[in-house]
Design a protein around this motif. Structure first.
Motif, PDB file in Angstrom:
ATOM      1  N   GLY A 200     -39.360   0.355  46.871  1.00  0.00           N
ATOM      2  CA  GLY A 200     -38.920  -0.933  45.970  1.00  0.00           C
ATOM      3  C   GLY A 200     -39.757  -2.195  46.433  1.00  0.00           C
ATOM      4  O   GLY A 200     -39.569  -3.267  46.075  1.00  0.00           O
ATOM      5  N   GLY A 201     -40.620  -1.974  47.268  1.00  0.00           N
ATOM      6  CA  GLY A 201     -41.666  -3.119  47.620  1.00  0.00           C
ATOM      7  C   GLY A 201     -41.151  -3.760  48.840  1.00  0.00           C
ATOM      8  O   GLY A 201     -41.847  -5.034  48.985  1.00  0.00           O
ATOM      9  N   GLU A 202     -40.330  -3.376  49.642  1.00  0.00           N
ATOM     10  CA  GLU A 202     -39.998  -4.166  50.816  1.00  0.00           C
ATOM     11  C   GLU A 202     -41.131  -3.686  51.890  1.00  0.00           C
ATOM     12  O   GLU A 202     -41.825  -2.977  51.943  1.00  0.00           O
ATOM     13  CB  GLU A 202     -38.704  -3.779  51.416  1.00  0.00           C
ATOM     14  CG  GLU A 202     -38.246  -4.316  52.616  1.00  0.00           C
ATOM     15  CD  GLU A 202     -36.909  -3.699  53.019  1.00  0.00           C
ATOM     16  OE1 GLU A 202     -36.304  -4.189  54.302  1.00  0.00           O
ATOM     17  OE2 GLU A 202     -36.406  -2.682  52.555  1.00  0.00           O
ATOM     18  N   ILE A 203     -41.443  -4.979  52.775  1.00  0.00           N
ATOM     19  CA  ILE A 203     -42.238  -4.770  53.944  1.00  0.00           C
ATOM     20  C   ILE A 203     -41.753  -4.270  54.955  1.00  0.00           C
ATOM     21  O   ILE A 203     -40.470  -4.610  55.374  1.00  0.00           O
ATOM     22  CB  ILE A 203     -42.707  -6.300  54.070  1.00  0.00           C
ATOM     23  CG1 ILE A 203     -43.446  -6.769  53.002  1.00  0.00           C
ATOM     24  CG2 ILE A 203     -43.771  -6.229  55.409  1.00  0.00           C
ATOM     25  CD1 ILE A 203     -43.908  -8.299  53.258  1.00  0.00           C
ATOM     26  N   VAL A 204     -42.113  -3.238  55.413  1.00  0.00           N
ATOM     27  CA  VAL A 204     -41.632  -2.508  56.894  1.00  0.00           C
ATOM     28  C   VAL A 204     -42.708  -2.270  57.484  1.00  0.00           C
ATOM     29  O   VAL A 204     -43.820  -2.600  57.422  1.00  0.00           O
ATOM     30  CB  VAL A 204     -41.030  -1.295  56.304  1.00  0.00           C
ATOM     31  CG1 VAL A 204     -39.906  -1.145  55.054  1.00  0.00           C
ATOM     32  CG2 VAL A 204     -42.163  -0.247  55.800  1.00  0.00           C
ATOM     33  N   GLY A 205     -42.203  -1.995  58.878  1.00  0.00           N
ATOM     34  CA  GLY A 205     -43.255  -1.785  60.068  1.00  0.00           C
ATOM     35  C   GLY A 205     -42.580  -1.815  61.265  1.00  0.00           C
ATOM     36  O   GLY A 205     -41.570  -2.558  61.549  1.00  0.00           O
ATOM     37  N   LEU A 206     -43.410  -1.804  62.445  1.00  0.00           N
ATOM     38  CA  LEU A 206     -42.919  -1.932  63.724  1.00  0.00           C
ATOM     39  C   LEU A 206     -42.774  -3.449  63.897  1.00  0.00           C
ATOM     40  O   LEU A 206     -41.636  -3.850  64.604  1.00  0.00           O
ATOM     41  CB  LEU A 206     -44.091  -1.565  64.793  1.00  0.00           C
ATOM     42  CG  LEU A 206     -44.169  -1.786  66.035  1.00  0.00           C
ATOM     43  CD1 LEU A 206     -42.886  -1.230  66.903  1.00  0.00           C
ATOM     44  CD2 LEU A 206     -45.358  -1.657  66.856  1.00  0.00           C
ATOM     45  N   ASP A 207     -43.704  -4.205  63.469  1.00  0.00           N
ATOM     46  CA  ASP A 207     -43.562  -5.698  63.924  1.00  0.00           C
ATOM     47  C   ASP A 207     -42.197  -6.196  63.136  1.00  0.00           C
ATOM     48  O   ASP A 207     -41.617  -7.183  63.695  1.00  0.00           O
ATOM     49  CB  ASP A 207     -44.921  -6.457  63.091  1.00  0.00           C
ATOM     50  CG  ASP A 207     -45.895  -6.289  63.997  1.00  0.00           C
ATOM     51  OD1 ASP A 207     -45.743  -5.825  65.211  1.00  0.00           O
ATOM     52  OD2 ASP A 207     -47.020  -6.610  63.687  1.00  0.00           O
ATOM     53  N   ILE A 208     -41.987  -5.654  62.106  1.00  0.00           N
ATOM     54  CA  ILE A 208     -40.678  -5.975  61.150  1.00  0.00           C
ATOM     55  C   ILE A 208     -39.313  -5.770  61.905  1.00  0.00           C
ATOM     56  O   ILE A 208     -38.506  -6.749  62.100  1.00  0.00           O
ATOM     57  CB  ILE A 208     -40.839  -5.406  59.887  1.00  0.00           C
ATOM     58  CG1 ILE A 208     -42.139  -5.550  58.879  1.00  0.00           C
ATOM     59  CG2 ILE A 208     -39.414  -6.092  59.123  1.00  0.00           C
ATOM     60  CD1 ILE A 208     -42.575  -7.061  58.731  1.00  0.00           C
ATOM     61  N   ASP A 209     -39.467  -4.602  62.565  1.00  0.00           N
ATOM     62  CA  ASP A 209     -38.250  -4.161  63.514  1.00  0.00           C
ATOM     63  C   ASP A 209     -38.003  -5.116  64.382  1.00  0.00           C
ATOM     64  O   ASP A 209     -36.800  -5.474  64.843  1.00  0.00           O
ATOM     65  CB  ASP A 209     -38.219  -2.762  63.651  1.00  0.00           C
ATOM     66  CG  ASP A 209     -38.000  -1.689  62.369  1.00  0.00           C
ATOM     67  OD1 ASP A 209     -37.758  -2.411  61.275  1.00  0.00           O
ATOM     68  OD2 ASP A 209     -38.366  -0.633  62.693  1.00  0.00           O
TER      69      ASP A 209
END
Length: 489
Positions: free
Chosen positions: A61-70
């Protein structure tokens, strides 16, 4: 010619640009990911092209994800903030902090001494190590194994210093990590120097890749959170980071992204086409098409209206108006469009305190630039109208403004319609420039899919087909309008 018909078209265009401008302001809001906090909103800047730290989940769906995000979500929850995530090119993150467009930046950013002159940093939250990534058939364990080899590094990264003193090696510098990996898989380079987390992510999802740690004390770097100078958030974030390190929450997030092995995809031969792998990304591409169309519509309408006003200035008897239009055209035609876009996007918050949405800034920049070119086109169309019509209108006592709006200008529009269509087509194709301020247009999304799937041709071919269809539709509508105007004669 039925001038009332043309006037209705012009009035409709004015109404359309007002409506589209509202859509642009809404659609231009930064992509966000809300945390659990329900208090004050805090905006995080990041460059979502560096997995597994941050990247766009195009299939999801185009969401930005990743270690920094969490990590950012965890900190925001602890402090009671609502988190928003604003994407940007890495080069623009410091500028976004300085203009207060974002409150903090997390994007695998090293706390270098040079950057500390411009921004403040938190404590480090992850220490990376450099690795050698290669195809499994060419496993390189040390830098000595890479002598006389073709080595790839990211432009402007700390990995450049690792290979700076290697004699005999052919160094290739590319802007993005996905481009390095594609060059590696295409056998354009023998190995790439990247950090361990990135290497593990790519090797874990590509069975034909292998990586080895570089055994050197200076091969790593520490990542920290960046803040504007004097930001009150620095101390708050440091406090939560210390808690996360003490209670194991930080290590748990790191293990979630780096501590487990991913299921590797089978190595794919670099032959043939595989459009089936694009199926999960169809919706993502369609949304990019909407952004491209919306941006083009607003830019074209604004450019046409403002260009028409400038053309009237150029033929005016009032000298200051002629000087203004001449200087305006000279400036906007004499400087790069990309420079104008960056100035509008970053200067408006600094000068006026208004955080202009990215898509609105893009529409404004492209519209102002387009108006400079269209003003000359429209002026030529006006001068091409028979002078006898002006003389006849003035002899009948028709006011100058009424004459221009009701008699001259409609005929000029008819004469320059092909040139107007060409300008719209150019705007449609030049829209890819807006990706530098994190506007996810069609070509930007195709590039995201390319870097995610390692399909070098299919996503670009799909984007090219969509652009071609859009141009065909645009030219077909223009032909219909031109025939309708001819029947109105």
């Amino acid at each position: 010619m039925n001038n009332k018909f043309v006037r209705r078209i012009i009035v409709s265009l004015v109404c359309a640009i007002l409506i589209a401008g509202c859509w642009l302001a809404i659609a231009g809001q930064p992509a966000s990911a809300a945390g659990q906090g329900g208090g004050k909103t805090i905006v995080m800047g990041t460059s979502p092209d560096y997995p597994p730290y941050e990247n766009v989940d195009a299939a999801g769906g185009g969401e930005i994800v990743g270690l920094d995000i969490d990590i950012a979500k965890h900190i925001a929850d602890k402090l009671g903030y609502k988190l928003q995530i604003a994407g940007s090119d890495f080069d623009g993150l410091i500028a976004a902090l300085q203009s207060r467009r974002v409150d903090f930046v997390m994007s695998a950013m090293s706390a270098t001494e040079e950057r500390k002159k411009s921004v403040d940093f938190s404590d480090t939250y992850y220490n990376a190590r450099n690795t050698i990534v290669s195809l499994k058939k060419h496993s390189y364990a040390t830098l000595d194994d890479l002598k006389d080899k073709r080595i790839g590094v990211q432009l402007g990264s700390t990995q450049e210093s690792v290979v700076a003193g290697m004699k005999g090696a052919q160094i290739t510098k590319l802007s993005k990590i996905p481009d390095l990996m594609q060059s590696l898989k295409a056998d354009r380079i023998d190995a790439a120097i990247v950090e361990d987390a990135v290497a593990a992510d790519y090797a874990g999802t590509n069975a034909d890749l292998h990586f080895e740690m570089i055994p050197a004390e200076d091969s790593g770097e520490g990542y920290a959170i960046a803040f504007p100078k004097g930001s009150p958030y620095t101390a708050e974030f440091n406090g939560v980071l210390q808690e996360m390190k003490a209670d194991g929450a930080l290590q748990a997030i790191i293990d979630n992204w780096f501590g487990t092995e991913k299921e590797a995809e089978p190595a794919v031969k670099n032959r043939g086409l595989d459009f089936k792998r694009l199926e999960p990304y169809v919706g993502y591409l369609v949304r990019g098409t909407y952004v491209t169309l919306l941006f083009t519509l607003v830019s074209a309408l604004f450019g046409f209206i403002w260009g028409g006003i400038l053309s009237l200035f150029k033929i005016s008897n009032v000298a200051p108006l002629r000087w203004f239009s001449t200087v305006y055209t000279s400036i906007f035609r004499g400087t790069p469009l990309l420079l104008q876009l960056l100035i509008i996007y970053y200067a408006v918050p600094q000068l006026f305190g208004y955080t202009i949405p990215a898509l609105l800034a893009a529409g404004l920049a492209f519209g102002l630039n387009s108006a400079a070119y269209l003003s000359e086109t429209i002026r030529g169309g006006i001068l091409a109208v028979d002078k006898g019509q002006r003389e006849a209108a003035l002899s009948l006592g028709i006011p100058y403004r009424t004459m221009m709006v009701s008699i001259i200008f409609p005929q000029a529009v008819k004469n320059i319609l092909p040139a107007l269509v060409n300008e719209c087509v150019a705007l449609l194709k030049e829209s890819s420039l807006v990706s530098v301020i994190a506007v996810a247009d069609l070509l930007f999304r195709a590039s995201v899919i390319r870097s995610t799937t390692f399909l070098a041709f299919e996503p670009l071919l799909a984007a090219g087909a969509i652009y071609y269809v859009l141009v065909l539709i645009l030219t077909s509508l223009a032909r219909l309008l031109e025939r309708r105007m001819r029947r109105s004669d």
